[in-house]
Design a protein around this motif. Structure first.
Motif, PDB file in Angstrom:
ATOM      1  N   PRO A   3     -33.920  42.515 103.415  1.00  0.00           N
ATOM      2  CA  PRO A   3     -35.109  43.518 103.658  1.00  0.00           C
ATOM      3  C   PRO A   3     -35.201  43.744 105.086  1.00  0.00           C
ATOM      4  N   THR A   4     -35.550  45.139 105.725  1.00  0.00           N
ATOM      5  CA  THR A   4     -35.870  45.322 106.947  1.00  0.00           C
ATOM      6  C   THR A   4     -37.132  46.126 106.864  1.00  0.00           C
ATOM      7  N   SER A   5     -37.737  46.449 107.985  1.00  0.00           N
ATOM      8  CA  SER A   5     -38.810  46.999 108.105  1.00  0.00           C
ATOM      9  C   SER A   5     -39.262  48.294 107.319  1.00  0.00           C
ATOM     10  N   THR A   6     -38.042  48.945 106.837  1.00  0.00           N
ATOM     11  CA  THR A   6     -38.317  49.923 105.601  1.00  0.00           C
ATOM     12  C   THR A   6     -37.981  49.676 104.458  1.00  0.00           C
ATOM     13  N   GLN A   7     -37.557  48.520 104.198  1.00  0.00           N
ATOM     14  CA  GLN A   7     -36.757  48.334 102.837  1.00  0.00           C
ATOM     15  C   GLN A   7     -37.480  47.074 102.356  1.00  0.00           C
ATOM     16  N   ILE A   8     -37.648  46.793 101.117  1.00  0.00           N
ATOM     17  CA  ILE A   8     -38.025  45.689 100.574  1.00  0.00           C
ATOM     18  C   ILE A   8     -36.805  45.165  99.487  1.00  0.00           C
ATOM     19  N   LEU A   9     -37.013  44.011  99.030  1.00  0.00           N
ATOM     20  CA  LEU A   9     -36.077  43.459  98.008  1.00  0.00           C
ATOM     21  C   LEU A   9     -36.638  43.802  96.704  1.00  0.00           C
ATOM     22  N   ARG A  10     -35.758  44.281  95.696  1.00  0.00           N
ATOM     23  CA  ARG A  10     -36.105  44.620  94.384  1.00  0.00           C
ATOM     24  C   ARG A  10     -35.517  43.381  93.646  1.00  0.00           C
ATOM     25  N   LEU A  11     -36.440  42.788  92.773  1.00  0.00           N
ATOM     26  CA  LEU A  11     -36.161  41.657  92.024  1.00  0.00           C
ATOM     27  C   LEU A  11     -36.481  41.886  90.808  1.00  0.00           C
ATOM     28  N   SER A  12     -35.612  41.372  89.804  1.00  0.00           N
ATOM     29  CA  SER A  12     -35.865  41.594  88.346  1.00  0.00           C
ATOM     30  C   SER A  12     -35.722  40.179  87.650  1.00  0.00           C
ATOM     31  N   GLN A  13     -36.138  39.730  86.451  1.00  0.00           N
ATOM     32  CA  GLN A  13     -36.175  38.526  85.908  1.00  0.00           C
ATOM     33  C   GLN A  13     -34.902  37.618  85.971  1.00  0.00           C
ATOM     34  N   GLY A  14     -33.624  38.563  86.043  1.00  0.00           N
ATOM     35  CA  GLY A  14     -32.256  38.075  85.980  1.00  0.00           C
ATOM     36  C   GLY A  14     -32.368  37.470  87.589  1.00  0.00           C
ATOM     37  N   HIS A  15     -32.696  38.186  88.550  1.00  0.00           N
ATOM     38  CA  HIS A  15     -32.522  37.463  89.951  1.00  0.00           C
ATOM     39  C   HIS A  15     -33.344  36.336  90.065  1.00  0.00           C
ATOM     40  N   LEU A  16     -34.661  36.292  89.496  1.00  0.00           N
ATOM     41  CA  LEU A  16     -35.279  35.067  89.459  1.00  0.00           C
ATOM     42  C   LEU A  16     -34.869  34.015  88.641  1.00  0.00           C
ATOM     43  N   ASN A  17     -34.270  34.181  87.738  1.00  0.00           N
ATOM     44  CA  ASN A  17     -33.575  33.174  86.918  1.00  0.00           C
ATOM     45  C   ASN A  17     -32.505  32.569  87.772  1.00  0.00           C
ATOM     46  N   TYR A 105     -40.882  51.231  82.218  1.00  0.00           N
ATOM     47  CA  TYR A 105     -40.289  50.419  83.434  1.00  0.00           C
ATOM     48  C   TYR A 105     -41.968  50.352  84.407  1.00  0.00           C
ATOM     49  N   ARG A 106     -41.977  49.023  84.677  1.00  0.00           N
ATOM     50  CA  ARG A 106     -43.203  48.788  85.552  1.00  0.00           C
ATOM     51  C   ARG A 106     -42.667  47.985  86.737  1.00  0.00           C
ATOM     52  N   THR A 107     -43.581  47.953  87.845  1.00  0.00           N
ATOM     53  CA  THR A 107     -43.267  47.219  89.233  1.00  0.00           C
ATOM     54  C   THR A 107     -44.573  46.589  89.585  1.00  0.00           C
ATOM     55  N   LEU A 108     -44.222  45.620  90.450  1.00  0.00           N
ATOM     56  CA  LEU A 108     -45.396  44.908  90.930  1.00  0.00           C
ATOM     57  C   LEU A 108     -45.010  44.448  92.169  1.00  0.00           C
ATOM     58  N   GLN A 109     -45.519  44.992  93.353  1.00  0.00           N
ATOM     59  CA  GLN A 109     -45.021  44.603  94.622  1.00  0.00           C
ATOM     60  C   GLN A 109     -45.894  43.210  95.382  1.00  0.00           C
ATOM     61  N   ILE A 110     -45.020  42.253  95.912  1.00  0.00           N
ATOM     62  CA  ILE A 110     -45.590  41.069  96.125  1.00  0.00           C
ATOM     63  C   ILE A 110     -45.158  40.746  97.809  1.00  0.00           C
ATOM     64  N   GLY A 111     -45.648  41.306  98.504  1.00  0.00           N
ATOM     65  CA  GLY A 111     -45.192  41.071  99.968  1.00  0.00           C
ATOM     66  C   GLY A 111     -44.058  41.984 100.094  1.00  0.00           C
ATOM     67  N   ASP A 112     -42.671  41.482 100.618  1.00  0.00           N
ATOM     68  CA  ASP A 112     -41.507  42.358 100.798  1.00  0.00           C
ATOM     69  C   ASP A 112     -40.790  42.238  99.642  1.00  0.00           C
ATOM     70  N   TYR A 113     -41.500  41.978  98.537  1.00  0.00           N
ATOM     71  CA  TYR A 113     -40.474  42.123  97.186  1.00  0.00           C
ATOM     72  C   TYR A 113     -41.058  42.743  96.057  1.00  0.00           C
ATOM     73  N   LEU A 114     -40.354  43.660  95.485  1.00  0.00           N
ATOM     74  CA  LEU A 114     -40.704  44.680  94.328  1.00  0.00           C
ATOM     75  C   LEU A 114     -40.117  44.010  93.283  1.00  0.00           C
ATOM     76  N   LEU A 115     -41.283  43.472  92.310  1.00  0.00           N
ATOM     77  CA  LEU A 115     -40.668  42.698  91.032  1.00  0.00           C
ATOM     78  C   LEU A 115     -40.810  44.025  89.955  1.00  0.00           C
ATOM     79  N   THR A 116     -39.251  44.118  89.424  1.00  0.00           N
ATOM     80  CA  THR A 116     -39.276  45.249  88.336  1.00  0.00           C
ATOM     81  C   THR A 116     -39.137  44.683  86.862  1.00  0.00           C
ATOM     82  N   VAL A 117     -39.788  45.375  86.062  1.00  0.00           N
ATOM     83  CA  VAL A 117     -39.212  44.942  84.323  1.00  0.00           C
ATOM     84  C   VAL A 117     -39.265  46.141  83.781  1.00  0.00           C
ATOM     85  N   ILE A 118     -38.484  46.104  82.762  1.00  0.00           N
ATOM     86  CA  ILE A 118     -37.884  47.071  81.994  1.00  0.00           C
ATOM     87  C   ILE A 118     -38.519  46.479  80.388  1.00  0.00           C
TER      88      ILE A 118
END
Length: 268
Positions: A3-17, A105-118
């Motif tokens: 992540p940079t100042s203009t980019q956040i990390l997208r995280l799915s359930q697979g990434h969290l697992n 498709y839904r998203t939830l941003q927490i800090g520098d992370y964008l949690l995504t679900v489908i």
């Protein structure tokens, strides 16, 4: 992928697992994008699963699916069995107060992370939200194991955080369409206790990731799991992580090279 100042990390359930199971594997797979060959059997399951998901999506959208079913008897059998066991899922002529959408498709941003679900299918009205997910592998996991999977936890958590539904009115149902020849389901109901537990563990996991990423920028790798957990031997990054058993390496070498006794003498 950092992540940079203009980019956040997208995280799915697979990434969290993946992150929860082994941070170092998360580093290789996600941060470094290291690709490894898929197991042919696993790839076959993935292709079949994708075709079934596409079939269910087209059916929900009102698109014709007869040609797809006629071309694949296995998919046709799954669909026939599924429609008999859960006919309510296949009823699309509903009232205007019920919302249905495939691949929601839904998203939830927490800090520098964008949690995504489908969600494979979301059915919601004024009172409740039902999340449905299709699985096509033959052996369903234990309910206790599935309850701890980040797909179950994140999907209901994001729904709760992005809607006004009471927690007890949110549910998630997995449908296993080829479970030993008969479709089966595992359903989870949400509540305040599970929501708080997920929030706390998600916060801890993301805080750890933030620290690990900062270290990674200074060439410090993400942590490895303990060897005693004995899951490294089957990991595609075992050699890179120097976790491949010496005995296994010796076996591989012996299989590649015949013993000296079996090598024919060459006349000079």
């Amino acid at each position: 992928m950092l992540p940079t100042s203009t980019q956040i990390l997208r995280l799915s359930q697979g990434h969290l697992n993946l992150l929860a199971a082994c941070p170092r594997k998360f580093q290789h797979s996600y941060l470094e994008q290291l690709n490894t060959p898929l197991d042919p059997k696993h790839e076959e399951y993935q292709i079949l699963g994708s075709r079934f998901h596409l079939l269910m999506q087209q059916r929900e959208m009102g698109l014709p699916i007869n040609n797809l079913l006629q071309a694949d008897p296995q998919l046709q059998n799954w669909m026939t069995d599924f429609s008999k066991i859960a006919p309510e899922i296949f009823i699309t002529n509903i009232d205007n107060q019920t919302f249905r959408e495939s691949e929601h498709y839904r998203t939830l941003q927490i800090g520098d992370y964008l949690l995504t679900v489908i969600y494979d299918l979301l059915i919601a009205d004024q009172n409740q939200a039902q999340i449905l997910d299709w699985k096509t592998y033959p052996q369903p996991p234990k309910s206790e194991t599935l309850a701890q999977n980040w797909q179950t936890r994140l999907y209901m958590y994001v729904m709760a955080e992005t809607s006004n539904y009471l927690l007890e009115n949110i549910s998630m149902t997995y449908w296993f369409v080829q479970s030993k020849g008969q479709t089966k389901k595992i359903k989870f109901l949400y509540n305040e206790k599970e929501h708080q537990k997920t929030a706390e563990e998600l916060d801890q996991l993301l805080n750890n990731l933030t620290k690990w990423i900062k270290d990674y920028e200074y060439n410090i790798s993400l942590p490895q799991i303990k060897e005693s957990q004995k899951i490294c031997e089957s990991c595609q990054y075992a050699v890179r992580c120097q976790r491949q058993k010496i005995k296994q390496v010796n076996i591989d070498i012996n299989q590649q090279f015949p013993s000296l006794e079996n090598i024919a003498e060459v006349s000079l």
